[in-house]
Each structure stands twice: as structure tokens, then as C-alpha cells.
Design a protein around this motif. Structure first.
Motif, PDB file in Angstrom:
ATOM      1  N   LEU A 203       4.848  -1.451  -8.547  1.00  0.00           N
ATOM      2  CA  LEU A 203       4.260  -0.164  -8.155  1.00  0.00           C
ATOM      3  C   LEU A 203       4.472   0.873  -9.254  1.00  0.00           C
ATOM      4  O   LEU A 203       3.537   1.577  -9.656  1.00  0.00           O
ATOM      5  CB  LEU A 203       4.898   0.301  -6.841  1.00  0.00           C
ATOM      6  CG  LEU A 203       4.455   1.654  -6.279  1.00  0.00           C
ATOM      7  CD1 LEU A 203       2.998   1.607  -5.830  1.00  0.00           C
ATOM      8  CD2 LEU A 203       5.349   2.071  -5.103  1.00  0.00           C
ATOM      9  N   GLY A 206       2.269   0.595 -12.160  1.00  0.00           N
ATOM     10  CA  GLY A 206       0.849   0.778 -11.860  1.00  0.00           C
ATOM     11  C   GLY A 206       0.056  -0.513 -11.767  1.00  0.00           C
ATOM     12  O   GLY A 206      -1.180  -0.500 -11.852  1.00  0.00           O
ATOM     13  N   GLY A 208      -0.203  -2.354  -9.098  1.00  0.00           N
ATOM     14  CA  GLY A 208      -0.905  -2.308  -7.815  1.00  0.00           C
ATOM     15  C   GLY A 208      -0.412  -1.135  -6.991  1.00  0.00           C
ATOM     16  O   GLY A 208       0.676  -0.602  -7.237  1.00  0.00           O
ATOM     17  N   SER A 209      -1.213  -0.731  -6.003  1.00  0.00           N
ATOM     18  CA  SER A 209      -0.803   0.337  -5.088  1.00  0.00           C
ATOM     19  C   SER A 209       0.131  -0.244  -4.028  1.00  0.00           C
ATOM     20  O   SER A 209       0.292  -1.463  -3.927  1.00  0.00           O
ATOM     21  CB  SER A 209      -2.039   0.930  -4.400  1.00  0.00           C
ATOM     22  OG  SER A 209      -2.648  -0.074  -3.586  1.00  0.00           O
ATOM     23  N   VAL A 210       0.734   0.636  -3.227  1.00  0.00           N
ATOM     24  CA  VAL A 210       1.598   0.202  -2.114  1.00  0.00           C
ATOM     25  C   VAL A 210       0.842  -0.792  -1.234  1.00  0.00           C
ATOM     26  O   VAL A 210       1.334  -1.881  -0.919  1.00  0.00           O
ATOM     27  CB  VAL A 210       2.070   1.417  -1.269  1.00  0.00           C
ATOM     28  CG1 VAL A 210       2.720   0.965   0.035  1.00  0.00           C
ATOM     29  CG2 VAL A 210       3.042   2.284  -2.068  1.00  0.00           C
ATOM     30  N   ASP A 211      -0.369  -0.411  -0.868  1.00  0.00           N
ATOM     31  CA  ASP A 211      -1.168  -1.250   0.027  1.00  0.00           C
ATOM     32  C   ASP A 211      -1.518  -2.591  -0.626  1.00  0.00           C
ATOM     33  O   ASP A 211      -1.421  -3.652  -0.007  1.00  0.00           O
ATOM     34  CB  ASP A 211      -2.448  -0.486   0.414  1.00  0.00           C
ATOM     35  CG  ASP A 211      -3.248  -1.219   1.481  1.00  0.00           C
ATOM     36  OD1 ASP A 211      -2.626  -1.646   2.478  1.00  0.00           O
ATOM     37  OD2 ASP A 211      -4.465  -1.391   1.305  1.00  0.00           O
ATOM     38  N   ALA A 212      -1.880  -2.546  -1.913  1.00  0.00           N
ATOM     39  CA  ALA A 212      -2.260  -3.775  -2.623  1.00  0.00           C
ATOM     40  C   ALA A 212      -1.077  -4.745  -2.721  1.00  0.00           C
ATOM     41  O   ALA A 212      -1.218  -5.950  -2.486  1.00  0.00           O
ATOM     42  CB  ALA A 212      -2.776  -3.429  -4.023  1.00  0.00           C
ATOM     43  N   TYR A 279       5.985   4.458   2.678  1.00  0.00           N
ATOM     44  CA  TYR A 279       4.987   4.900   3.661  1.00  0.00           C
ATOM     45  C   TYR A 279       5.481   6.193   4.301  1.00  0.00           C
ATOM     46  O   TYR A 279       6.692   6.437   4.375  1.00  0.00           O
ATOM     47  CB  TYR A 279       4.782   3.844   4.752  1.00  0.00           C
ATOM     48  CG  TYR A 279       4.152   2.553   4.269  1.00  0.00           C
ATOM     49  CD1 TYR A 279       2.782   2.344   4.373  1.00  0.00           C
ATOM     50  CD2 TYR A 279       4.946   1.551   3.710  1.00  0.00           C
ATOM     51  CE1 TYR A 279       2.203   1.154   3.931  1.00  0.00           C
ATOM     52  CE2 TYR A 279       4.368   0.361   3.257  1.00  0.00           C
ATOM     53  CZ  TYR A 279       3.003   0.171   3.372  1.00  0.00           C
ATOM     54  OH  TYR A 279       2.431  -0.993   2.929  1.00  0.00           O
ATOM     55  N   PRO A 288       0.528   4.979   3.124  1.00  0.00           N
ATOM     56  CA  PRO A 288       1.229   4.830   1.835  1.00  0.00           C
ATOM     57  C   PRO A 288       1.442   6.172   1.143  1.00  0.00           C
ATOM     58  O   PRO A 288       0.560   7.042   1.188  1.00  0.00           O
ATOM     59  CB  PRO A 288       0.283   3.942   1.017  1.00  0.00           C
ATOM     60  CG  PRO A 288      -0.521   3.198   2.034  1.00  0.00           C
ATOM     61  CD  PRO A 288      -0.694   4.152   3.188  1.00  0.00           C
ATOM     62  N   ARG A 290       2.066   6.383  -2.110  1.00  0.00           N
ATOM     63  CA  ARG A 290       1.558   6.281  -3.493  1.00  0.00           C
ATOM     64  C   ARG A 290       0.307   5.420  -3.499  1.00  0.00           C
ATOM     65  O   ARG A 290       0.241   4.422  -2.843  1.00  0.00           O
ATOM     66  CB  ARG A 290       2.602   5.606  -4.400  1.00  0.00           C
ATOM     67  CG  ARG A 290       3.701   6.536  -4.839  1.00  0.00           C
ATOM     68  CD  ARG A 290       4.664   5.784  -5.721  1.00  0.00           C
ATOM     69  NE  ARG A 290       4.413   5.992  -7.131  1.00  0.00           N
ATOM     70  CZ  ARG A 290       4.804   7.056  -7.818  1.00  0.00           C
ATOM     71  NH1 ARG A 290       5.469   8.014  -7.227  1.00  0.00           N
ATOM     72  NH2 ARG A 290       4.560   7.159  -9.098  1.00  0.00           N
TER      73      ARG A 290
END
Length: 290
Positions: A203, A206, A208-212, A279, A288, A290
Motif C-alpha cells: 500500500l 502504491g 495497490g489500494s486498500v481495496d485492491a 478502513y 478504505p 487510502r
């Protein structure tokens, strides 16, 4: 022979240990320095047991019986009749050592002492007591009533008799036992926390995002919960303290806590318990950060 179990700390872990011990038929004395935490804990345990009755995992008589076996107290002297006392306070060595210093003079000479630490040296904690041969690690997983595993960890001085008694106690709780050597973070957290730390680096960099990241690990590795969601559940302060124990204890740069984890803890964003972590839990559904 263990009949009376004392639990020090009426937080999430202490509550769970008291609950499963009472269901197994042990008399439980739950101690916390704050009387209001005891009241909250007893209400939480009663609520958990009521849910188990509703889902037909327990009968109403079993619920009543379990509740009748748990006493709460803000007076440490009430632990004096315990055969086994399990410490389940915050993951801070100085706090644990202070408690053992206060507790040992109160206990029967033959009483066993255990710690629910998830990462600290059992040998070092045992040295803060007057009974290192009757001291060991009994590490429950969170949430205690649901998770099947308990890690048993002997210190250098732990006697066979103590180990056998601990094994018998845990078996009566209908838990599975794994035996770990006394190295930083034992087995589960030695493997789990670096994975969570790596997810935070992913994270931070960069990738991936939190969700990814959480979706990737849930659906790509079949994990029941994504690593960042899991970090929030554990508590980011606890995650950081375990990574620091690994980094200090093993002196390997691969255990360096991610700077983003440090930043979240410094902000007081500790996960679910504080309302925000990776979250934000303050709305209807977690979002999320971020």
C-alpha cells in the motif's frame, strides 16, 4: 489439578479466556484494575453465551451454569485461590512484569502462572516471577471462543509437570494445541505479521489500494479476510509491537515495520477499536482510508 482459573485483564482476550474456561467447567475469577471493565466484560460474556444458545451451540442451562462459574473483581487478592492464573493484558513487557511482581506474593506457592503474550519471550517474562518453573506461554487466538488453536510455549525453566497441566487445561477447552519454541512471535505471528507488514508496504509503495490488496488476497489466495482488514481487527498498535519484537529479537531488516504502519499508530488510527485504521468504521459500512 487445575480447578480454579484466574484471568488478569478483562479486555477482548481476557473475556474470551474466561468464557471458554467457564463453559469447560472451570471456576473463573476475572480480575481487572478497572471495575467498570469487569461489568462490561461480564455483560459481553453473557451476550456471547446468549448468542450461542440462540444458534443451538449451548443450552440455556449450560449458559446459566457457565455464568455462575465466573466472578469478576477489581481486587487482585481475589486471585489467591487460583490454581492457574493467565495474564491477558496489553502487549507491553513492562506492564506484564509489574503485574507479575504484584501477583506472585498473593498466589499459592504451587499455583501456575501463564501469559497470553503473542510475541514476547516466555523465558524473560518468567524471570520476573518467583516461579519460572511453573510459568509458561498459553497463547490464545482472537476471538478466543471461535478460534480453535492455542500455542503452548515453554520457557527455559518450565517444568514438564507445568507443561502437562497446561496441555490438559487447553484440551478440556476443546482447543487444538500447537507447541512452539520460545522465539520472538512463536509460530502464528512469526508468519502472519510479516505478511500483514508486507501488505502495508504494498500500500505504502502504491502497488495497490486498500481495496485492491484485500480483494487480491481474499480471492487470489483464498484468505477469509484481507490482510489490511485483518490488521484493523487485530489492532495496528498490536501489529506494530509484534513487528518491533521480531525486528529487535531477530535483528533482520526483513522485519522492519512499515513506516505507514508507524504513521497510522502515531495518528491513533488503530483499526476497528478506535473507529479508524486502514478502513473508516464510523459510518454504516467500512470505507478504505487510502
Amino acid at each position: 489439578m487445575i480447578k480454579n482459573v484466574g484471568v488478569v485483564g478483562a479486555g477482548q482476550m481476557g473475556c474470551g479466556i474466561a468464557q471458554v474456561s467457564a463453559i469447560a467447567g472451570y471456576k473463573v475469577q476475572l480480575y481487572d484494575v478497572a471495575a467498570e471493565r469487569i461489568e462490561t466484560a461480564l455483560a459481553t460474556i453473557n451476550g456471547n453465551l446468549a448468542r450461542q444458545v440462540a444458534s443451538a451451540k449451548l443450552t440455556e442451562d449450560q449458559r446459566k451454569q457457565a455464568m455462575s462459574l465466573i466472578q469478576g473483581s477489581a481486587d487482585m487478592h481475589d486471585l489467591s485461590s487460583s490454581d492457574l492464573v493467565i495474564e491477558a493484558v496489553t502487549e507491553d513487557e513492562s506492564v506484564k512484569r509489574k503485574i507479575f511482581g504484584q501477583l506472585c506474593p498473593i498466589l499459592k506457592p504451587e499455583a501456575m502462572l501463564a501469559t497470553n503474550t503473542s510475541s514476547l519471550s516466555i523465558t524473560r517474562l518468567a524471570s520476573a516471577t518467583d516461579r519460572p518453573e511453573r510459568f509458561m506461554g498459553i497463547h490464545f487466538m482472537n476471538p478466543v471462543p471461535v478460534m480453535k488453536l492455542v500455542e503452548l510455549v515453554r520457557g527455559i525453566a518450565t517444568e514438564d509437570e507445568t507443561f502437562s497441566a497446561a496441555k490438559e487445561y487447553v484440551s478440556k477447552l476443546d482447543k487444538a494445541i500447537t507447541v512452539a519454541e520460545d522465539f520472538p512471535a512463536f509460530i502464528v505471528n512469526r508468519i502472519l505479521l510479516p505478511m500483514i507488514n508486507e501488505a502495508i508496504y504494498t500500500l505504502y509503495e502504491g502497488v495497490g489500494s486498500v481495496d485492491a490488496i484485500d480483494t487480491a488476497m481474499r480471492l487470489g489466495a483464498n484468505h477469509p479476510m484481507g490482510p489490511l482488514q485483518l490488521a484493523d481487527f487485530i489492532g495496528l498498535d498490536t501489529c506494530l509491537s509484534i513487528m518491533q519484537v521480531l525486528h529487535d529479537g531477530l535483528a533482520d531488516s526483513k522485519y522492519r515495520p512499515c513506516p505507514l504502519l508507524v504513521k497510522y499508530v502515531e495518528a491513533g488510527w488503530l483499526g476497528r477499536k478506535s473507529g479508524r485504521g486502514f478502513y473508516d468504521y464510523r459510518g454504516e459500512t467500512p470505507v478504505p482510508t487510502r
